[in-house]
Scaffold this motif. Sequence first.
Motif, short mmCIF file in Angstrom:
data_model
loop_
_atom_site.label_atom_id
_atom_site.label_comp_id
_atom_site.label_asym_id
_atom_site.label_seq_id
_atom_site.Cartn_x
_atom_site.Cartn_y
_atom_site.Cartn_z
N ARG A 69 0.84 0.82 -5.10
CA ARG A 69 -0.23 1.29 -4.22
C ARG A 69 -1.54 1.55 -4.94
N HIS A 108 -15.23 -2.76 1.01
CA HIS A 108 -13.87 -2.59 1.52
C HIS A 108 -13.50 -3.72 2.48
N CYS A 126 -3.08 -1.82 -5.76
CA CYS A 126 -3.58 -2.45 -4.54
C CYS A 126 -4.98 -1.96 -4.19
N ARG A 127 -5.24 -0.69 -4.46
CA ARG A 127 -6.54 -0.12 -4.15
C ARG A 127 -7.58 -0.41 -5.24
N GLN A 128 -7.15 -0.43 -6.49
CA GLN A 128 -8.11 -0.40 -7.60
C GLN A 128 -8.06 -1.60 -8.54
N ALA A 154 0.81 -1.22 0.00
CA ALA A 154 0.00 0.00 0.00
C ALA A 154 0.84 1.27 0.00
N GLY A 161 -12.99 -6.74 -5.06
CA GLY A 161 -13.67 -5.47 -4.92
C GLY A 161 -15.16 -5.53 -5.15
N ARG A 192 -7.09 -5.26 -8.10
CA ARG A 192 -6.72 -6.54 -7.51
C ARG A 192 -7.27 -7.68 -8.38
#
Length: 220
Positions: A88, A180, A91-93, A82, A176, A95
């Motif tokens: 990063r 979350h 990792c958020r958007q 992250a 996702g 996966r």
Amino acid sequence: MCGRFAITLPNDAMAQLFAAAPANDLPDVPNYNVCPTTQVHVVRGGDVGRQLVSMRWGFLPHWYKATDGGPLLINARAETIAEKPAFRAACRQRRCLIPVTGFYEWTKDEEGTRWPWYIHADAPLALAGIWQSWEGEETPFDTCAIVTTGANGTMSAIHHRMPVVISHEDWGLWLGEKGHGAATLMQAAPDDLLRFHQVDRAVNSNRAHGPELIEPIDPT
């Protein structure tokens, strides 16, 4: 670290298992020695549902000017994913899941010879991954990396790291689809999930791909 793996599940069975629409350019299976920089099967989510697609194993950040424009990023450490500029945003958007039948790790004997071990479970595994579309060439293509964490009690006998394994009930969360909380999944698998046995050093060659590569050998 996860540097080689095997995938033996047929493409249609893979698509059915993950409830994903398969692409037309999926890699050939079975492959008992999948190597970095080759095309691998990847499950990703999206507005139109899950897709089973082909991606280059070896994550390419957007600032790489060429495929060899920096270190080969086949793994991403869960502890720092992250924070690392390369990973990063993905990792958020972005996966994904990387299906495998098993994977390999190596140990060294007293003479320094590297011996491979095949690690597997009773069913195919879904490894945590991240992906990135790279536009450094005329035709953009997608790339991916496997997320790793500290080894569990079983794996620590042969290596201090292991890939993050996502259980079936958590696939939607990692992709996702269920809001979350994906960060809570980046931990070692239960000690009783995986088994391993020593295999022939033939797997050390990236030209070897046959089923004999995962057969156990007598270490004596």
